[in-house]
Write a protein that holds these residues in place. Structure first.
Motif, mmCIF file in Angstrom:
data_model
loop_
_atom_site.group_PDB
_atom_site.id
_atom_site.type_symbol
_atom_site.label_atom_id
_atom_site.label_comp_id
_atom_site.label_asym_id
_atom_site.label_seq_id
_atom_site.Cartn_x
_atom_site.Cartn_y
_atom_site.Cartn_z
ATOM 1 N N SER A 56 0.810 -1.224 0.000
ATOM 2 C CA SER A 56 0.000 0.000 0.000
ATOM 3 C C SER A 56 0.840 1.270 0.000
ATOM 4 C CB SER A 56 -0.942 0.005 1.208
ATOM 5 O OG SER A 56 -0.204 -0.070 2.421
ATOM 6 N N VAL A 57 2.123 1.168 0.366
ATOM 7 C CA VAL A 57 3.002 2.332 0.433
ATOM 8 C C VAL A 57 3.892 2.349 -0.803
ATOM 9 C CG1 VAL A 57 4.814 3.499 1.741
ATOM 10 C CG2 VAL A 57 2.989 2.257 2.945
ATOM 11 N N PRO A 58 3.896 3.434 -1.575
ATOM 12 C CA PRO A 58 4.728 3.470 -2.782
ATOM 13 C C PRO A 58 6.207 3.290 -2.462
ATOM 14 C CG PRO A 58 3.152 5.286 -2.767
ATOM 15 C CD PRO A 58 3.094 4.659 -1.404
ATOM 16 N N SER A 59 6.931 2.722 -3.398
ATOM 17 C CA SER A 59 8.377 2.570 -3.252
ATOM 18 C C SER A 59 9.050 3.942 -3.280
ATOM 19 C CB SER A 59 8.941 1.699 -4.377
ATOM 20 O OG SER A 59 8.382 0.400 -4.342
ATOM 21 N N SER A 60 10.243 4.009 -2.717
ATOM 22 C CA SER A 60 10.979 5.271 -2.725
ATOM 23 C C SER A 60 11.446 5.580 -4.143
ATOM 24 C CB SER A 60 12.177 5.185 -1.781
ATOM 25 O OG SER A 60 13.066 4.168 -2.208
ATOM 26 N N PRO A 61 11.666 6.861 -4.455
ATOM 27 C CA PRO A 61 12.063 7.228 -5.825
ATOM 28 C C PRO A 61 13.330 6.533 -6.299
ATOM 29 C CG PRO A 61 11.384 9.168 -4.593
ATOM 30 C CD PRO A 61 11.449 8.043 -3.601
ATOM 31 N N ASP A 62 14.257 6.236 -5.392
ATOM 32 C CA ASP A 62 15.507 5.601 -5.802
ATOM 33 C C ASP A 62 15.486 4.086 -5.641
ATOM 34 O OD1 ASP A 62 15.472 5.509 -3.050
ATOM 35 O OD2 ASP A 62 17.547 6.158 -2.786
ATOM 36 N N ALA A 63 14.299 3.502 -5.438
ATOM 37 C CA ALA A 63 14.201 2.051 -5.310
ATOM 38 C C ALA A 63 14.791 1.378 -6.541
ATOM 39 C CB ALA A 63 12.742 1.634 -5.135
ATOM 40 N N TRP A 64 15.525 0.281 -6.300
ATOM 41 C CA TRP A 64 16.154 -0.493 -7.369
ATOM 42 C C TRP A 64 17.092 0.371 -8.222
ATOM 43 C CZ3 TRP A 64 14.835 -5.127 -5.810
ATOM 44 C CH2 TRP A 64 13.571 -5.336 -5.250
ATOM 45 N N GLY A 65 17.652 1.403 -7.611
ATOM 46 C CA GLY A 65 18.590 2.257 -8.331
ATOM 47 C C GLY A 65 17.944 3.393 -9.089
ATOM 48 N N GLY A 66 16.615 3.574 -8.952
ATOM 49 C CA GLY A 66 15.933 4.653 -9.648
ATOM 50 C C GLY A 66 15.563 4.282 -11.077
ATOM 51 N N PRO A 67 14.726 5.100 -11.728
ATOM 52 C CA PRO A 67 14.303 4.811 -13.107
ATOM 53 C C PRO A 67 15.489 4.685 -14.052
ATOM 54 C CG PRO A 67 12.961 6.565 -12.156
ATOM 55 C CD PRO A 67 14.092 6.327 -11.197
ATOM 56 N N ARG A 68 15.387 3.783 -15.004
ATOM 57 C CA ARG A 68 16.426 3.591 -16.004
ATOM 58 C C ARG A 68 16.230 4.607 -17.124
ATOM 59 N NH1 ARG A 68 20.292 0.855 -13.744
ATOM 60 N NH2 ARG A 68 21.038 0.038 -15.765
ATOM 61 N N SER A 69 17.229 5.414 -17.357
ATOM 62 C CA SER A 69 17.117 6.490 -18.348
ATOM 63 C C SER A 69 17.412 6.013 -19.758
ATOM 64 C CB SER A 69 18.091 7.614 -17.989
ATOM 65 O OG SER A 69 19.438 7.173 -18.136
ATOM 66 N N GLY A 70 18.093 4.893 -19.897
ATOM 67 C CA GLY A 70 18.513 4.415 -21.202
ATOM 68 C C GLY A 70 19.953 4.759 -21.522
ATOM 69 N N SER A 71 20.534 5.630 -20.715
ATOM 70 C CA SER A 71 21.933 6.005 -20.943
ATOM 71 C C SER A 71 22.905 5.118 -20.173
ATOM 72 C CB SER A 71 22.148 7.468 -20.528
ATOM 73 O OG SER A 71 21.893 7.639 -19.139
ATOM 74 N N GLU A 72 22.400 4.230 -19.338
ATOM 75 C CA GLU A 72 23.256 3.342 -18.564
ATOM 76 C C GLU A 72 23.901 2.288 -19.480
ATOM 77 O OE1 GLU A 72 19.850 4.821 -16.029
ATOM 78 O OE2 GLU A 72 20.018 3.777 -17.971
ATOM 79 N N ALA A 73 24.945 1.672 -18.983
ATOM 80 C CA ALA A 73 25.661 0.659 -19.767
ATOM 81 C C ALA A 73 24.823 -0.596 -19.983
ATOM 82 C CB ALA A 73 26.975 0.301 -19.080
ATOM 83 N N THR A 74 23.912 -0.875 -19.061
ATOM 84 C CA THR A 74 23.050 -2.053 -19.165
ATOM 85 C C THR A 74 21.600 -1.632 -18.966
ATOM 86 O OG1 THR A 74 23.366 -2.528 -16.809
ATOM 87 C CG2 THR A 74 24.843 -3.629 -18.361
ATOM 88 N N LEU A 75 20.685 -2.434 -19.487
ATOM 89 C CA LEU A 75 19.262 -2.113 -19.362
ATOM 90 C C LEU A 75 18.800 -2.150 -17.915
ATOM 91 C CD1 LEU A 75 17.865 -4.181 -22.379
ATOM 92 C CD2 LEU A 75 18.152 -1.693 -22.274
ATOM 93 N N SER A 76 19.329 -3.094 -17.142
ATOM 94 C CA SER A 76 18.946 -3.243 -15.746
ATOM 95 C C SER A 76 20.161 -3.030 -14.853
ATOM 96 C CB SER A 76 18.380 -4.648 -15.498
ATOM 97 O OG SER A 76 19.407 -5.621 -15.640
ATOM 98 N N ASP A 77 19.899 -2.856 -13.571
ATOM 99 C CA ASP A 77 20.980 -2.821 -12.584
ATOM 100 C C ASP A 77 21.285 -4.271 -12.214
ATOM 101 O OD1 ASP A 77 22.806 -2.101 -10.643
ATOM 102 O OD2 ASP A 77 21.279 -1.765 -9.114
#
Length: 694
Positions: A56-77
């Motif tokens: 019921s409580v939203p995840s924190s903005p930086d959960a799982w490393g934060g949203p993936r922008s597409g500029s990272e070296a990999t698609l996922s963390d």
């Protein structure tokens, strides 16, 4: 989607039964969950609650490393790295495996024990959590002697040091369950550090059950290797502190794991066709009559494969769309199911186009579609990253139940590439986010592309009288419309009615919400949900907040989730009284005036309603009812008599317990009776045809 879910033929029987009875299915049961104290490991990092359900409580903005922008070296963390060498013995139906598992400690805690899934042990004995729950839910299915499966750990080392291990029961399952194992580490893992384990194991495949196993030379190899659990951090999916999310393998559940990279070498006898998750690294290497196939795939959380010496030459295809790489598609099928190959390929490409347009790009370069052979149907209708299985038929006649089932199941499994694969929600705890959202999006696709559901046999199609149905209408017939036994947000393994209602009721609830907030707003919100939460394991609260924020209709979204996702509210509005009578006095409307009144009655949760009253001169009056009152009466004085009154004329509320009490006429009108008679005739035709083909 596992093969134990309802087939379209079963839905047809339900439709027929519902029509013959003249009423929709209803479920009025209540459920009470007694909280179980959170288990704590011997090193102080807790387990996720056995009863964990909708967050019921939203995840924190930086959960799982934060949203993936597409500029990272990999698609996922990437948290894990699997390097596996496996050899199939197709006679003994075993997989001899050697695995190097590298895992990164994302937490601020020093980790002294890690936990892994040994899913194949669910099929080791009748004492597993899987079969214990199966018996408790009324199923009598089992595995014949000599056809059980298991996974045996032969050795486990960390940096050359022996690792002690033992079976544990995070969900308080039977002591005989061996689906979760604890490794006690010779070398603790510091915060932010990584460690590697060298594991040798032997997996005995069962005869096909729950989407894995063998039938003859056919092997569908899923959940076959030791897979590490997920260490969730504070602010992720409702976690208040670091915890291991590593549930036992339950009867009504599927899987949840960290993203990572798989580098897998699969060895099988020459003559066996092999297909697997990921991209094949060059041609197979032959040695001693065996071929080794090398697959690599990053940014996925699972790996499955198949091998069979009866496979026909695969059917190949390609697909591309803006923002997505060119995708190589392969359909693997036995000769006796050749008729299903081309329809499956067509459905898969259409689904990729729809999902990439409405949600977001498909990020992988391959998709393998497996059609199991005869007697291996329990291997069908299942999803893994870049690898799906579908239902196959020896004949696929247009406008029949078989053709529609093949089409819908293929669409459904491609949809899982998004909701299960890329978004990677926790289906054990929140099955609505996977099966529910996917089912809604499947029928949204059918609606948007103009496809009907066909539930009849070839005979009706040959006669040209095969009735078509709208997908959402089929879902509504298969939904208990008044009140569910448990909330949609309930976890998979504690559901009284099993996981089936999660599919159909979620589709109906979300279709109702879409009608309330608008199709365009719903589309924008889901695109943002995908963009924001891909590769990040969202929770139901994260979905709720994204829908509320993007649509700008927070009250409507929160009300729907409170009533149906976190609660079990019924919807049951009706026209209780409708009258149009001549006025005794002419002072209000002059001579010949008529006073018309319609009384609306609410027996369930309040929802926004509209009522339309039509008059003899062709005019009409439309009023809204959107308050907390249990009844409302609306009146008009006009120089003409009323003809009819209709509640919910746009049919926005599919959850309404009955649509038969939503309209009234003042004169006898046979059109409704004729329509229902036609529907009943169609249902009887389907029912009798199905009986004749059983």
């Amino acid at each position: 989607m596992q093969a134990r879910t309802r087939t379209m033929a079963q839905r047809a029987l339900l439709l027929a039964a519902a029509a013959v009875a003249g009423a929709e299915l209803m479920a009025q049961a209540d459920i009470t969950i007694t909280p179980i104290p959170e288990p704590v490991t011997d090193v102080g990092i807790g387990f996720a609650m056995p009863s964990a359900s909708a967050v019921s409580v939203p995840s924190s903005p930086d959960a799982w490393g934060g949203p993936r922008s597409g500029s990272e070296a990999t698609l996922s963390d990437r948290v894990v790295d699997y390097r596996i060498e496996a050899t199939l013995d197709p006679v003994a139906h075993t997989v001899d495996g050697k695995q190097k598992l590298t895992w990164r400690n994302r937490s601020k805690e020093t980790v002294r024990s890690v936990y892994l899934h040994l899913y194949m042990n669910a099929f080791k004995s009748a004492g597993s959590t899987f079969f214990t729950e199966q018996r408790e839910s009324g199923y009598n299915a089992t595995i014949a002697p000599g056809e059980w499966g298991h996974i045996t750990l032969r050795s486990v080392t960390q940096g050359g040091a022996r690792v002690d291990w033992s079976f544990v029961h995070p969900d308080n399952g039977p002591a005989t369950d061996e689906t979760v194992v604890r490794f006690d580490l010779p070398a603790p893992v510091a915060p932010g550090a990584s460690t590697s384990f060298d594991i040798t194991f032997l997996t005995q495949l069962p005869r096909v059950v729950a989407s894995t196993g063998h039938v003859g030379s056919f092997h569908l190899v899923g959940q076959w290797f030791p897979k590490i659990g997920v260490l969730e951090l504070p602010g992720e999916r409702g976690a208040a502190r670091a915890r291991w999310n590593v549930h036992e393998y339950h009867h009504e559940t599927e899987f949840y794991a960290d993203f990572g990279r798989f580098d897998v070498k699969l060895t099988a006898p020459k003559g066996y066709t092999v297909g697997a998750t990921g991209e094949l690294q060059g041609p197979p290497v032959e040695q001693g009559g065996m071929l080794t196939h090398h697959y690599v795939q990053g940014d996925v959380h699972d790996f499955a494969w198949t091998a069979d010496n009866r496979t026909a030459p695969p059917l190949r295809g390609t697909w591309s769309a803006p923002g997505s790489p060119q995708v190589a598609l392969s359909v693997l099928f036995p000769p006796d199911r050749a008729a299903s190959a081309a329809p499956a390929l067509k459905a898969a490409t259409e689904a990729l186009t729809y999902f990439s347009t409405t949600l977001g790009p498909y990020p992988y370069k391959t998709l393998t579609i497996v059609i199991p052979p005869l007697n291996a149907d329990n291997a069908g209708a299942m999803e893994y990253p870049t690898f799906i299985t579908v239902n196959g038929y020896d004949k696929v006649v247009p406008r029949t139940a078989a053709a529609f089932d093949l089409d819908l199941v293929t669409i459904h499994e491609v949809g899982h590439s998004y909701f299960h694969g890329i978004l990677a929600s926790n289906e054990t705890e929140e099955p609505m986010l996977d099966e529910g959202l996917n089912e809604f999006w499947n029928h949204r696709m059918l609606r948007d592309t103009g496809k009907d559901a066909y539930l009849g046999p070839p005979l009706l199609a040959a006669l040209g009288i095969a009735p078509g149905f709208k997908g959402f209408d089929v879902e509504r017939y298969d939904t208990a419309p008044a009140e569910a036994a448990e909330p949609l947000g309930q976890n998979a393994h504690m559901r009284k009615q099993g996981i089936g209602p999660v599919y159909v009721r979620s589709a109906t609830v979300l279709r109702d919400l879409e009608a309330r907030i608008g199709k365009e707003a719903t589309g924008r919100a889901f695109k943002e949900y995908y963009r924001r939460w891909k590769f990040r394991h969202p929770s139901i609260a994260d979905l709720r907040e994204t829908l509320a924020e993007v649509s700008g209709q927070r009250a409507a979204v929160h009300a729907a989730f409170a009533q149906q996702v976190y609660g079990t509210a019924s919807v049951d509005d009706r026209i209780a009284r409708f009258a149009s009578e001549a006025e005794a006095s002419a002072k209000a409307g002059g001579a010949g005036a008529w006073r018309t009144s319609v009384t609306l009655e609410r027996r369930g949760a309040p929802v926004a309603q509209t009522v339309v009253v039509k008059f003899a001169d062709g005019s009409s009056e439309t009023v809204a009812w959107d308050d907390q009152q249990r009844a409302r009466t609306f009146s008009w004085v006009k120089p003409v008599k009323a003809v009819s009154a209709e509640l919910d004329p746009s049919r926005l509320h599919y959850l309404d317990a009955s649509k038969l009490d939503d309209s009234r006429t003042l004169e006898a009108d046979g059109s409704a009776a004729r329509r229902w008679a036609g529907d009943l005739a169609a249902m009887f035709s389907i029912l009798f045809s199905l009986i004749a083909t059983v």
